[in-house]
Write an enzyme that holds these catalytic residues in place. Sequence first.
Site, PDB file in Angstrom:
ATOM      1  N   ASP A 445       0.856  -1.187   0.000  1.00  0.00           N
ATOM      2  CA  ASP A 445       0.000   0.000   0.000  1.00  0.00           C
ATOM      3  C   ASP A 445       0.892   1.237   0.000  1.00  0.00           C
ATOM      4  OD1 ASP A 445      -2.776   1.196   0.343  1.00  0.00           O
ATOM      5  OD2 ASP A 445      -1.726   2.110   2.026  1.00  0.00           O
ATOM      6  N   GLU A 447       0.994   5.637   0.474  1.00  0.00           N
ATOM      7  CA  GLU A 447       0.378   6.920   0.820  1.00  0.00           C
ATOM      8  C   GLU A 447       1.055   7.973  -0.045  1.00  0.00           C
ATOM      9  OE1 GLU A 447      -2.218   6.944   2.534  1.00  0.00           O
ATOM     10  OE2 GLU A 447      -2.051   4.942   3.415  1.00  0.00           O
ATOM     11  N   HIS A 583      -5.278   4.230   6.569  1.00  0.00           N
ATOM     12  CA  HIS A 583      -4.567   5.261   5.818  1.00  0.00           C
ATOM     13  C   HIS A 583      -3.134   5.474   6.314  1.00  0.00           C
ATOM     14  CE1 HIS A 583      -8.042   6.148   3.409  1.00  0.00           C
ATOM     15  NE2 HIS A 583      -8.773   6.437   4.483  1.00  0.00           N
ATOM     16  N   ASP A 588      -2.322  -0.608   6.520  1.00  0.00           N
ATOM     17  CA  ASP A 588      -3.235  -0.989   5.444  1.00  0.00           C
ATOM     18  C   ASP A 588      -2.710  -2.209   4.692  1.00  0.00           C
ATOM     19  OD1 ASP A 588      -4.879   1.053   6.126  1.00  0.00           O
ATOM     20  OD2 ASP A 588      -4.502   2.300   4.368  1.00  0.00           O
TER      21      ASP A 588
END
Length: 682
Positions: A445, A447, A583, A588
């Site tokens: 994942d 960000e 998040h 995540d």
Amino acid sequence: MSKSFFEVFPTLVLDGEIKKLLSETEITKVSADRQKTSIRIYLLSRHLIHSEKLAWLEREIARQLFPRRQMHIKIIETYQLSGQYTAEKLMEAYGDSIAQELKAYSLLLYNVFQRSDISFQEEKKMRLVLEDTLVAKERSEELVRILEKIFCERCGMDLMVQVSYTSAKGSGRIQYADQMIAREIQNVIRQSGFTGHAPVEPKAEAESLVTKGQAKERPKRQSFAGKKSIGPDMIYGRDFEEEAIAIETIAGEMGEVVIRGRILSIETREIRNEKTIFIVSLTDFTDTIVMKMFVRNDMTPELLDNMKKGDFIKVKGVTSIDKFDSELTVGSVFGIKKIKDFRSVRMDNSPVKRVELHCHTKMSDMDGVSDVKDIIRRAKEWGHPAIAITDHGNVQAFTEAHHAVAKGDDFKVIYGVEAYLVDDLKRLVENAKGQGLEDTFVVFDLETTGFSPAKHKIIEIGAVKVEHGVVVGRYSALVNPKEPIPFAIEQLTSINDLMVMGERTITDILPEFMEFCGDAVMVAHNADFDMSFIRHNCKQQGIQRDFTVLDTVALARSLLTGLNRFKLDTVAKALGVPLYHHHRAVDDAACTAEIFIKLIQMLKERGIENLQQLKEQNISDPAVIGKMPTYHAIILATNDIGRINLYRLISLSHLYYYNKRPRIPKTEFIRHREGLIIGSAC
């Protein structure tokens, strides 16, 4: 001593992003003038606040805290920005706010700024290239002073603005239009046979017409009141010349007034003494008022013939309060005359007419409000050669649109729809190479600072390696994006500039992450988004990889048919997987890995052992398509066959694939694509 914003204004009611922004700001000083009519608020913030939001906040403080006083509020903002900000980065993030601030201050300065070219060849020097015009030269010093004040005093930067000039550039479209207009003028002169002689004086021309017996006396209308020589446009009473006032400015009984407006309704009622009362509702589009007058019965038919609903009239009368219903009316009417429609009408004056390919009628629920015949009439008035009717998900306006164009008319209606398109061509697995479900998978994942890999940066990578259905490794890294993290992203991820300023950049971290992944299958929740950033950065660094990608959103949609939404927290809750800090990439990724392991078990129970079998799974079932995301797309028919195919697609979207909205799968579009073209919706 400074205080937090809501310590100073505890009763101020705000919500949304502005409340979150202000909760992290401080007020260093509040001052008022001697008359107590103006307040200055000195605000200190770590985050940039757009000038429009501050202007709105000033109005809200005045409205909420001083409702019975005329109070002027002025906020003087100062920012303590992180080291991620340079002058160039500040201009990228804050340039639009500066432009709006200049627009409120001076339109001239705003236009000069908007037409300028700004560059930063050195870190502490802004090069401002202005067009070589008189206005730019006269206002350049003021513009430089304002920019330096914003960058240096407000934002705490060390910046020098250097001004240079370049020749003014005209718009290519405007130049082309000027050429077209010049040609039209030449054609008019040529066709009129203009010889250059002095024009005949109006008075002399009138006399010559009288001499030849060609001038006719304009007809005069007899007044209902028996007066003679009233104007040709008079309907009732005596002629008058006073200018009309706006109906909204009429406050109570003002005596004699002159108003103008459009007749909304006419009601007549016969009363005693052989008279009829006329009740006329009149609007000038600022407000509406009722006019009442009493007319002899024998005059009623002629008055009704000359005054109809929709007509524009000018009235002179006396304002009064009706004793029966206590409403303000215009009575004691002195005169009524017909006037032309005074509404300003928009026109398309471009010599090159456009063709609108995206237009909604009232058949677009909660979107369009206009009748298709009115839209077509307006397009024809503007000289447009064609228009496309593209309502949301339906073709109900087509019949009326067809009848709105007469036979032999040079105008063309393009039939289309703004479709809710579903991408059912995308398989559950991308680029499968026969890997088994026991092979190595990297569930990851990211960000980021935004949604576009071309514009925004990665700020965190979290990954979990899975082999034989078991977690065998983890990877986690914060990434320095070398640019400020937007406030909304900071609120979402809890990652701020201070956390990433000392970290390595993606140039160092991406090769390390690729080494961790090896030849594993890449797995992500909404993999298109995460893989777009990975592919973009790999391309920039020259890293060659042939990825196999699996999306847990598509996989969950296929396996968990009882769910309506497939966000990470929703799927995790359905499968009983904990999600500790949503998040944040590492959390995540760990949650997605646990979800993936459970989904692998469900696949095995269905007899699927490798990715090739998974790729061949059918996702075009109406129940699955009903839960897939939709994308707006304009579909236009190019001929009669295309229109028939469009009708077929609309029928299928409502009969077989409807779920909250009529959906058109890509497979159905390809099957019925003859005579159709498709494009994205604006």
